[in-house]
Design a protein around this motif. Structure first.
Motif, mmCIF file in Angstrom:
data_model
loop_
_atom_site.group_PDB
_atom_site.id
_atom_site.type_symbol
_atom_site.label_atom_id
_atom_site.label_comp_id
_atom_site.label_asym_id
_atom_site.label_seq_id
_atom_site.Cartn_x
_atom_site.Cartn_y
_atom_site.Cartn_z
ATOM 1 N N LEU A 57 -7.135 3.782 -5.095
ATOM 2 C CA LEU A 57 -8.087 3.953 -3.990
ATOM 3 C C LEU A 57 -8.174 5.436 -3.667
ATOM 4 O O LEU A 57 -7.146 6.104 -3.540
ATOM 5 N N GLU A 109 -8.368 8.761 -1.643
ATOM 6 C CA GLU A 109 -7.769 9.077 -0.344
ATOM 7 C C GLU A 109 -8.786 9.198 0.793
ATOM 8 O O GLU A 109 -8.534 8.694 1.891
ATOM 9 N N GLY A 149 0.846 -1.190 0.000
ATOM 10 C CA GLY A 149 0.000 0.000 0.000
ATOM 11 C C GLY A 149 0.879 1.236 0.000
ATOM 12 O O GLY A 149 1.851 1.305 0.753
ATOM 13 N N ALA A 186 -9.668 5.751 1.849
ATOM 14 C CA ALA A 186 -8.544 5.126 2.556
ATOM 15 C C ALA A 186 -8.422 5.681 3.970
ATOM 16 O O ALA A 186 -8.214 4.943 4.936
ATOM 17 N N ASP A 224 0.837 5.493 0.157
ATOM 18 C CA ASP A 224 0.245 6.820 0.268
ATOM 19 C C ASP A 224 1.238 7.776 -0.377
ATOM 20 O O ASP A 224 2.216 8.182 0.238
ATOM 21 N N CYS A 283 -2.991 5.556 -3.446
ATOM 22 C CA CYS A 283 -4.067 6.505 -3.161
ATOM 23 C C CYS A 283 -3.955 7.777 -3.979
ATOM 24 O O CYS A 283 -2.853 8.271 -4.248
ATOM 25 N N GLY A 342 -5.262 2.809 5.920
ATOM 26 C CA GLY A 342 -6.430 2.392 5.159
ATOM 27 C C GLY A 342 -6.049 1.454 4.030
ATOM 28 O O GLY A 342 -6.717 0.441 3.797
ATOM 29 N N THR A 343 -4.963 1.779 3.323
ATOM 30 C CA THR A 343 -4.504 0.876 2.255
ATOM 31 C C THR A 343 -4.087 -0.464 2.839
ATOM 32 O O THR A 343 -4.268 -1.509 2.208
#
Length: 341
Positions: free
Chosen positions: A131, A133, A8, A136, A10, A103, A318-319
């Motif tokens: 995804l 943000e 994941g 997430a 960000d 994200c 979140g990811t």
């Protein structure tokens, strides 16, 4: 058959975080790249590059390839992602298959979305998923996004502020503005330039914001000793500024963020708005740490506001939850899968 390494990312305007399934957050670096303009060679990435901002000779520039949450410089972003993935031993192998959830802001265009996916694929990902943000961040702060109830998240990053009301695994109402931490820094730089004829750099403005910045006039009497270059004499100069001055410097930018929250609430269906009234608004992202921001939003909306426990990590966490259950939860990933053919 070799399994996937699920990752994941960000990919923020100010900072980038990488999560590896089974290991947790394995990298947290500034989204900065130092480039030699004579030969376009990358000299440093992340923390080492950030140290060079404002301190380099003319042929070396320290740049942030992500602007307003999206790619401003594709080649540099690709190299930055490749560097970050290469810094993690567990995923740096050439033959390891990497499945990446990355994200983007809620209002990203299809062109910007494809640029992010292309950068991830070229940097070594076998498959890339997008995804949003705010989704997430909501997952990262444990909001009940899959339940038939309204949850409101305000994710304030470096380049964008994403506001969203989420229910049943989807974003029902959203508002994204390209006003966030960077613009707060610019407001401080411009205020000091106009009031004191003093030029300061972005790192200094960031430190002022963190040290004495506030979105609410708290009147705590804090001061900060600012060092910069006098625009009249051209010589170094010191001044002392107060917390109240920085509050006024930030006021107009904060107002834009508050208006974005109100605009999202205006688009929210009545039943979900009622849920938000009961549950409150959650703030995430680095901007959530600005003193008094929760208080001013609560006053302006009449809704309780809470700051996430770890706002800086909310999106990447979140990811992490998405990739821990990626096969079961692909329905929440709102964009189409993109993979190497």
């Amino acid at each position: 058959m070799v399994g996937y390494k699920d990752i994941g990312i960000d990919l923020g305007t100010a900072n980038s975080l990488v999560y590896l399934k089974g290991k947790g957050i394995v990298l947290r670096e500034p989204s900065v790249v130092a480039v030699n303009t004579d030969n376009n060679k990358i000299l440093a990435v992340g923390t080492e590059a950030q140290k060079m901002i404002g301190r380099t000779p003319g042929n070396i520039i320290a740049i942030r390839p992500m602007r307003d949450g999206v790619i401003a410089d594709f080649d540099t972003t690709y190299n930055m992602i490749k560097y970050f993935l290469g810094q993690v031993p567990e995923i740096s192998g050439f033959f390891s298959k990497k499945r990446v959830v990355i994200c983007v802001p809620a209002d990203v265009t299809s062109v910007e979305e494809r640029a992010v996916k292309e950068a991830a694929i070229q940097a070594g990902a076998s498959e890339a998923y997008i995804l949003e943000e705010p989704m997430a961040a909501a997952i990262g702060v444990n909001l009940p996004v899959e339940e038939p109830t309204g949850s409101m998240i305000v994710d304030i990053g470096g380049g964008t502020t994403d506001v969203a009301v989420i229910s049943l695994g989807g974003i029902v109402a959203s508002k994204s503005i390209r006003t966030a931490g960077d613009e707060l820094n610019s407001a401080i730089i411009n205020y000091i330039k106009q009031q004191y004829n003093l030029m300061i750099g972005e790192p200094t403005a960031e430190h002022i914001k963190v040290s004495i910045g506030s979105a609410y006039n708290l009147k705590e009497g804090l001061t900060y000793n600012v060092k910069g270059r006098d625009l009249v004499s051209g010589l170094p100069k010191n001044i002392v500024i107060t917390e109240e001055e920085i509050y006024y410097a930030l006021h107009e930018t904060i107002k834009k963020i508050v208006e974005a929250v109100k605009a999202c609430l205006e688009k929210t269906p009545p039943e979900l708005a009622s849920d938000v009234m009961d549950r409150g608004i959650v703030l995430a992202g680095g901007g959530a740490l600005l003193k008094g921001l929760d208080r001013i939003i609560a006053e302006e909306t009449g809704i309780p506001v809470f700051v996430a426990e770890d706002p800086l990590s909310a999106v990447v966490l979140g990811t992490s939850k998405m990739i821990e259950n990626i096969d079961k939860l692909k329905g929440i990933i709102t964009k189409k899968r993109y993979s190497r053919r």
